[in-house]
Scaffold this active site. Structure first.
Site, mmCIF file in Angstrom:
data_model
loop_
_atom_site.group_PDB
_atom_site.id
_atom_site.type_symbol
_atom_site.label_atom_id
_atom_site.label_comp_id
_atom_site.label_asym_id
_atom_site.label_seq_id
_atom_site.Cartn_x
_atom_site.Cartn_y
_atom_site.Cartn_z
ATOM 1 N N GLY A 41 6.184 -6.119 10.787
ATOM 2 C CA GLY A 41 6.190 -4.657 10.845
ATOM 3 C C GLY A 41 4.849 -4.031 10.993
ATOM 4 N N CYS A 42 3.703 -4.654 10.343
ATOM 5 C CA CYS A 42 2.337 -4.149 10.482
ATOM 6 C C CYS A 42 2.062 -4.179 12.266
ATOM 7 C CB CYS A 42 1.499 -4.582 9.653
ATOM 8 S SG CYS A 42 1.918 -4.514 7.988
#
Length: 152
Positions: A45-46
């Site tokens: 996600g990051c």
């Protein structure tokens, strides 16, 4: 959960960037600041969020905004993340989570159905006077950079 509010003065901080140079919020206020907190370098996600902000870098520049990501990672981790993902956003190290706490971006969150303490994915738009214009808490990484750009 306590949150910062639009119209508040954004909390100042002094954090090291990926080269070990200390940067404060005041150092960045020659432009609007898009400040985003994320949990960890090189995680799915990051990585998606950082790549999306980087892909829109020139669009943020056209709107006179600088994009700054903050996580608990150290400078070496940030350097690797920047290199591996060809990032062009500024990444700052908040290893003791002081900035995340100031921005109410650290606290209880759900991960895989369990509650634990961690970084709450959050983004703040700060004007050149240091005032919060927008606050986004508990955001989803996918599509978030575009949403922030449209909010400027």
């Amino acid at each position: 959960m306590e949150k910062l509010e639009v119209g508040q003065l954004a909390p100042d901080f002094r954090l090291k960037n990926s080269d070990g140079v200390e940067i404060s919020l005041k150092d960045l206020l020659h432009k609007k600041v898009v400040l985003y907190f994320y949990p960890k370098d090189n995680t799915p996600g990051c990585t998606l969020e950082a790549k999306d902000f980087s892909a829109l870098f020139s669009e943020f520049e056209k709107k006179n905004a600088v994009v700054v990501g903050i996580s608990p990672d150290n400078a070496q981790s940030h350097q690797k993340f920047i290199s591996q993902c060809s990032l062009n956003v500024i990444l700052l190290c908040d290893e003791d989570k002081k900035a995340a706490n100031l921005y109410k971006a650290y606290g209880k969150r759900m991960l895989y159905g369990k509650e634990h303490l961690g970084i709450i994915r959050s983004t703040f738009i700060i004007n050149t006077q240091g005032v919060l214009e927008k606050c986004f808490y508990n955001v989803k990484a996918k599509g978030h950079a575009q949403k922030v750009l449209e909010s400027l």
